[in-house]
Design a protein around this motif. Structure first.
Motif, PDB file in Angstrom:
ATOM      1  N   TYR A  56      -6.639  -5.798  -8.664  1.00  0.00           N
ATOM      2  CA  TYR A  56      -5.420  -5.215  -8.115  1.00  0.00           C
ATOM      3  C   TYR A  56      -4.188  -5.863  -8.757  1.00  0.00           C
ATOM      4  O   TYR A  56      -4.222  -7.039  -9.145  1.00  0.00           O
ATOM      5  CB  TYR A  56      -5.405  -5.414  -6.598  1.00  0.00           C
ATOM      6  CG  TYR A  56      -4.671  -4.321  -5.858  1.00  0.00           C
ATOM      7  CD1 TYR A  56      -5.201  -3.031  -5.794  1.00  0.00           C
ATOM      8  CD2 TYR A  56      -3.446  -4.566  -5.248  1.00  0.00           C
ATOM      9  CE1 TYR A  56      -4.523  -2.016  -5.140  1.00  0.00           C
ATOM     10  CE2 TYR A  56      -2.766  -3.560  -4.587  1.00  0.00           C
ATOM     11  CZ  TYR A  56      -3.310  -2.288  -4.537  1.00  0.00           C
ATOM     12  OH  TYR A  56      -2.633  -1.278  -3.903  1.00  0.00           O
ATOM     13  N   PRO A  57      -3.073  -5.109  -8.889  1.00  0.00           N
ATOM     14  CA  PRO A  57      -1.878  -5.642  -9.571  1.00  0.00           C
ATOM     15  C   PRO A  57      -1.245  -6.865  -8.916  1.00  0.00           C
ATOM     16  O   PRO A  57      -0.357  -7.485  -9.519  1.00  0.00           O
ATOM     17  CB  PRO A  57      -0.906  -4.454  -9.531  1.00  0.00           C
ATOM     18  CG  PRO A  57      -1.767  -3.246  -9.415  1.00  0.00           C
ATOM     19  CD  PRO A  57      -2.936  -3.677  -8.574  1.00  0.00           C
ATOM     20  N   THR A  58      -1.662  -7.229  -7.717  1.00  0.00           N
ATOM     21  CA  THR A  58      -1.154  -8.435  -7.058  1.00  0.00           C
ATOM     22  C   THR A  58      -1.696  -9.718  -7.672  1.00  0.00           C
ATOM     23  O   THR A  58      -1.213 -10.805  -7.343  1.00  0.00           O
ATOM     24  CB  THR A  58      -1.542  -8.413  -5.569  1.00  0.00           C
ATOM     25  OG1 THR A  58      -2.965  -8.188  -5.469  1.00  0.00           O
ATOM     26  CG2 THR A  58      -0.813  -7.303  -4.826  1.00  0.00           C
ATOM     27  N   VAL A 373       7.019  -1.229 -14.720  1.00  0.00           N
ATOM     28  CA  VAL A 373       6.068  -0.141 -14.961  1.00  0.00           C
ATOM     29  C   VAL A 373       5.594   0.399 -13.626  1.00  0.00           C
ATOM     30  O   VAL A 373       5.514  -0.335 -12.634  1.00  0.00           O
ATOM     31  CB  VAL A 373       4.873  -0.636 -15.817  1.00  0.00           C
ATOM     32  CG1 VAL A 373       4.031  -1.663 -15.058  1.00  0.00           C
ATOM     33  CG2 VAL A 373       3.999   0.530 -16.279  1.00  0.00           C
ATOM     34  N   GLY A 374       5.308   1.686 -13.599  1.00  0.00           N
ATOM     35  CA  GLY A 374       4.798   2.286 -12.372  1.00  0.00           C
ATOM     36  C   GLY A 374       3.963   3.518 -12.673  1.00  0.00           C
ATOM     37  O   GLY A 374       4.127   4.148 -13.726  1.00  0.00           O
ATOM     38  N   ASP A 375       3.062   3.854 -11.754  1.00  0.00           N
ATOM     39  CA  ASP A 375       2.321   5.110 -11.862  1.00  0.00           C
ATOM     40  C   ASP A 375       2.792   6.050 -10.759  1.00  0.00           C
ATOM     41  O   ASP A 375       3.546   5.667  -9.865  1.00  0.00           O
ATOM     42  CB  ASP A 375       0.807   4.879 -11.800  1.00  0.00           C
ATOM     43  CG  ASP A 375       0.326   4.320 -10.459  1.00  0.00           C
ATOM     44  OD1 ASP A 375       1.079   4.373  -9.468  1.00  0.00           O
ATOM     45  OD2 ASP A 375      -0.813   3.824 -10.391  1.00  0.00           O
ATOM     46  N   ALA A 403     -11.463   8.197  -9.198  1.00  0.00           N
ATOM     47  CA  ALA A 403     -11.903   7.434  -8.033  1.00  0.00           C
ATOM     48  C   ALA A 403     -10.816   6.532  -7.482  1.00  0.00           C
ATOM     49  O   ALA A 403     -10.879   6.110  -6.318  1.00  0.00           O
ATOM     50  CB  ALA A 403     -13.133   6.602  -8.398  1.00  0.00           C
ATOM     51  N   ASP A 404      -9.801   6.236  -8.282  1.00  0.00           N
ATOM     52  CA  ASP A 404      -8.711   5.372  -7.824  1.00  0.00           C
ATOM     53  C   ASP A 404      -7.471   5.680  -8.649  1.00  0.00           C
ATOM     54  O   ASP A 404      -7.478   6.581  -9.486  1.00  0.00           O
ATOM     55  CB  ASP A 404      -9.112   3.896  -7.955  1.00  0.00           C
ATOM     56  CG  ASP A 404      -8.423   2.995  -6.942  1.00  0.00           C
ATOM     57  OD1 ASP A 404      -7.380   3.406  -6.403  1.00  0.00           O
ATOM     58  OD2 ASP A 404      -8.911   1.876  -6.711  1.00  0.00           O
ATOM     59  N   HIS A 405      -6.421   4.897  -8.445  1.00  0.00           N
ATOM     60  CA  HIS A 405      -5.158   5.116  -9.113  1.00  0.00           C
ATOM     61  C   HIS A 405      -5.067   4.246 -10.365  1.00  0.00           C
ATOM     62  O   HIS A 405      -5.910   3.379 -10.588  1.00  0.00           O
ATOM     63  CB  HIS A 405      -4.023   4.814  -8.141  1.00  0.00           C
ATOM     64  CG  HIS A 405      -4.288   5.337  -6.762  1.00  0.00           C
ATOM     65  ND1 HIS A 405      -4.318   4.537  -5.648  1.00  0.00           N
ATOM     66  CD2 HIS A 405      -4.600   6.591  -6.337  1.00  0.00           C
ATOM     67  CE1 HIS A 405      -4.622   5.269  -4.587  1.00  0.00           C
ATOM     68  NE2 HIS A 405      -4.794   6.506  -4.979  1.00  0.00           N
ATOM     69  N   ALA A 406      -4.039   4.450 -11.168  1.00  0.00           N
ATOM     70  CA  ALA A 406      -3.931   3.736 -12.443  1.00  0.00           C
ATOM     71  C   ALA A 406      -3.696   2.236 -12.268  1.00  0.00           C
ATOM     72  O   ALA A 406      -4.186   1.423 -13.043  1.00  0.00           O
ATOM     73  CB  ALA A 406      -2.815   4.342 -13.290  1.00  0.00           C
ATOM     74  N   HIS A 407      -2.911   1.829 -11.251  1.00  0.00           N
ATOM     75  CA  HIS A 407      -2.664   0.416 -10.944  1.00  0.00           C
ATOM     76  C   HIS A 407      -2.221  -0.393 -12.157  1.00  0.00           C
ATOM     77  O   HIS A 407      -2.862  -1.379 -12.550  1.00  0.00           O
ATOM     78  CB  HIS A 407      -3.926  -0.230 -10.356  1.00  0.00           C
ATOM     79  CG  HIS A 407      -4.284   0.257  -8.999  1.00  0.00           C
ATOM     80  ND1 HIS A 407      -5.484  -0.060  -8.385  1.00  0.00           N
ATOM     81  CD2 HIS A 407      -3.634   1.067  -8.128  1.00  0.00           C
ATOM     82  CE1 HIS A 407      -5.545   0.521  -7.200  1.00  0.00           C
ATOM     83  NE2 HIS A 407      -4.435   1.207  -7.025  1.00  0.00           N
ATOM     84  N   PRO A 408      -1.102  -0.063 -12.800  1.00  0.00           N
ATOM     85  CA  PRO A 408      -0.681  -0.782 -14.004  1.00  0.00           C
ATOM     86  C   PRO A 408      -0.355  -2.249 -13.746  1.00  0.00           C
ATOM     87  O   PRO A 408       0.225  -2.600 -12.728  1.00  0.00           O
ATOM     88  CB  PRO A 408       0.570  -0.014 -14.454  1.00  0.00           C
ATOM     89  CG  PRO A 408       1.083   0.641 -13.200  1.00  0.00           C
ATOM     90  CD  PRO A 408      -0.128   0.972 -12.395  1.00  0.00           C
ATOM     91  N   SER A 409      -0.747  -3.104 -14.695  1.00  0.00           N
ATOM     92  CA  SER A 409      -0.458  -4.544 -14.634  1.00  0.00           C
ATOM     93  C   SER A 409      -0.059  -5.036 -16.015  1.00  0.00           C
ATOM     94  O   SER A 409      -0.736  -4.740 -17.002  1.00  0.00           O
ATOM     95  CB  SER A 409      -1.685  -5.334 -14.166  1.00  0.00           C
ATOM     96  OG  SER A 409      -2.065  -5.002 -12.862  1.00  0.00           O
ATOM     97  N   PHE A 410       1.033  -5.798 -16.090  1.00  0.00           N
ATOM     98  CA  PHE A 410       1.485  -6.350 -17.364  1.00  0.00           C
ATOM     99  C   PHE A 410       0.661  -7.565 -17.769  1.00  0.00           C
ATOM    100  O   PHE A 410       0.205  -8.348 -16.923  1.00  0.00           O
ATOM    101  CB  PHE A 410       2.959  -6.755 -17.277  1.00  0.00           C
ATOM    102  CG  PHE A 410       3.889  -5.733 -17.871  1.00  0.00           C
ATOM    103  CD1 PHE A 410       4.093  -5.671 -19.246  1.00  0.00           C
ATOM    104  CD2 PHE A 410       4.550  -4.829 -17.063  1.00  0.00           C
ATOM    105  CE1 PHE A 410       4.943  -4.734 -19.800  1.00  0.00           C
ATOM    106  CE2 PHE A 410       5.402  -3.879 -17.597  1.00  0.00           C
ATOM    107  CZ  PHE A 410       5.604  -3.826 -18.976  1.00  0.00           C
ATOM    108  N   SER A 411       0.521  -7.739 -19.078  1.00  0.00           N
ATOM    109  CA  SER A 411      -0.064  -8.959 -19.627  1.00  0.00           C
ATOM    110  C   SER A 411       0.937 -10.095 -19.478  1.00  0.00           C
ATOM    111  O   SER A 411       2.141  -9.865 -19.338  1.00  0.00           O
ATOM    112  CB  SER A 411      -0.412  -8.755 -21.104  1.00  0.00           C
ATOM    113  OG  SER A 411       0.774  -8.490 -21.846  1.00  0.00           O
TER     114      SER A 411
END
Length: 450
Positions: A56-58, A373-375, A403-411
């Motif tokens: 998860y992005p958290t 960033v966002g989806d 099955a789920d959302h894109a959930h973008p996360s930065f490096s």
């Protein structure tokens, strides 16, 4: 014939044993795909329908050396995998299962997670990823005890579970505790909240505890009169936590922050009844990104909440949150979009918003403060330049049936984004791990003091 059956049975048993052991290797599935709409290069690190899902992005996504991404998968049911971003090699990094959130240390090559030891008892487990990757590559894996350490076991009466979050000092982890324990730390005068919204979630009390992963000592942190979700730490500031009032949708007050000693509890962003705040994520040492949703048309909101019925409570995965029982929130009569809150000054700014449709939904940002960033509900991913407020669609077509959302996360270096995508799936559901780079022209931008 009996001999053939016995040999075949032995092969099946042997294969099952090999592929359930930590360090098991799987061939590269790496593929490069060009988004047919935006022209963006998409690097799929997995491409087979094996039930992949990103962290998860958290929480952090990359190992501390920047070479591996860790994710959940059904390649071996119940176990976690790592994929090497350069080679595409896939390696199993747990053995014996895990529950809840995977925590990748950022100061060391370690992985932390919870594992159920008994009905109400959890173990906090540490895996030495450096050893796993070295021995796996050499083909000389040893028993699990050579890679895994039990940091501690939670007391049964604590009934620990839920999210796990590793502190920036990598000495403590934080997790949820049961209602019976949480209520002991609340004043009798505190009103215990009831469920909120059509998903019948949000009732309290709930609490957070912590464990020292060196000594195994556990301590209570905070109790609140509502359901807790999305416990996360500040990766730059030890002892600073962010969590939410979890209802499965709109909350009366979604975002909260507290210090590790239980002091400083306060709403992170005090919200109004008409604001639908969701999907908060710590993105810099002083900032938290969150979505203020603008996904509902004004004419669907009724003056008074209607009685909750089964039909009203059914979720629509393509356009969720339309049930009138959520109340007068989520419309664009007030400002909405990708919001960023400063933990020190409490100032909130809106970095950007899509011009129509659902609006931004799951959000993140680069640690250097350059990008957000966002989806959205269509599973499209948008990049925002925080200096100029310019926004561009990076990629689309990741299938609303996923099955789920894109959930973008930065490096950590702010040059690329990890998403999960069903773009390559024949069943339109199964997801894969994908990397999208920030365009070179954007990375080369310079900004004057003005």
């Amino acid at each position: 014939m009996k001999h053939i059956i016995l040999v075949l049975g032995s092969i099946i048993l042997f294969s099952s044993t090999v592929y359930s052991q930590i360090g098991a290797r799987f061939p590269s599935e790496k593929k490069v795909v060009i988004d047919s709409v935006t022209g963006t290069e998409l690097i799929f690190l997995t491409s087979e329908p094996k039930g992949d899902s990103k962290i998860y992005p958290t929480h952090p996504q990359w190992t501390s050396d920047g070479k591996w991404l860790i994710f959940k998968s059904r390649r071996v049911r119940g176990e976690a995998m790592a994929v090497n971003e350069e080679t595409g090699d896939i390696v199993q990094v747990t053995e014996g299962g895990f529950t809840g959130m995977l925590n990748i240390a950022q100061k060391s090559m370690k992985l932390y997670f919870m594992r159920k030891a008994d009905k109400d008892i959890m173990q906090i487990v540490e895996v030495n990823l450096g050893k796993v990757f070295t021995d796996s590559k050499a083909g000389v894996m040893k028993p699990i005890s050579n890679y895994e350490r039990i940091c501690g076991t939670t007391p049964a009466d604590m009934k620990a579970g839920g999210d796990l979050a590793l502190d920036a000092d990598e000495e403590w982890v934080y997790f949820k505790i049961g209602k019976e324990t949480a209520v002991k730390y609340l004043s009798p005068n505190v009103k215990i909240e009831e469920n909120f919204g059509p998903r019948n979630m949000g009732a309290g009390p709930d609490g957070i505890a912590k464990m020292n992963i060196i000594t195994g000592k556990t301590e209570h942190v905070i109790s609140v009169p509502f359901q807790i979700g999305h416990i996360q730490t500040n990766p730059w500031n030890a002892g600073e936590l962010v969590f939410c009032w979890e209802t499965g949708g709109k909350s009366p007050q979604r975002t909260w922050t507290v210090l590790a000693d239980g002091s400083g509890l306060r709403p992170l962003y005090p919200e109004a009844d008409y604001e639908w705040v969701t999907h908060e994520a710590v993105i810099t040492k002083d900032e938290v990104a969150m979505a203020i949703m603008g996904h509902r048309k004004v004419d669907i909101i009724e003056d008074k909440p209607v009685e909750v019925t089964e039909s009203k409570a059914v979720r629509n995965p393509e356009n969720p949150g339309q049930e009138s029982n959520w109340g007068p929130s989520g419309t664009r009569e007030k400002p909405t979009g990708l919001a960023i809150v400063n933990l020190r000054t409490k100032e909130m700014t809106i970095a950007g918003q899509t011009p129509s449709g659902s609006g931004l939904w799951h959000v993140h940002g680069s640690s250097d403060g350059r990008w957000a960033v966002g989806d959205d509900f269509s599973r499209s991913v948008y990049l925002i330049d925080r200096h100029t407020r310019e926004m561009m669609m990076l990629t689309t077509g990741h299938k609303v049936t996923a099955a789920d959302h894109a959930h973008p996360s930065f490096s950590p270096d702010g040059t690329k984004i990890q998403i999960q995508s069903a773009m390559l799936s024949k069943d339109d559901k199964s997801m894969n791990i994908c990397i999208v780079h920030v365009p070179k022209s954007w990375l080369e931008r310079t900004y004057s003091e003005k």
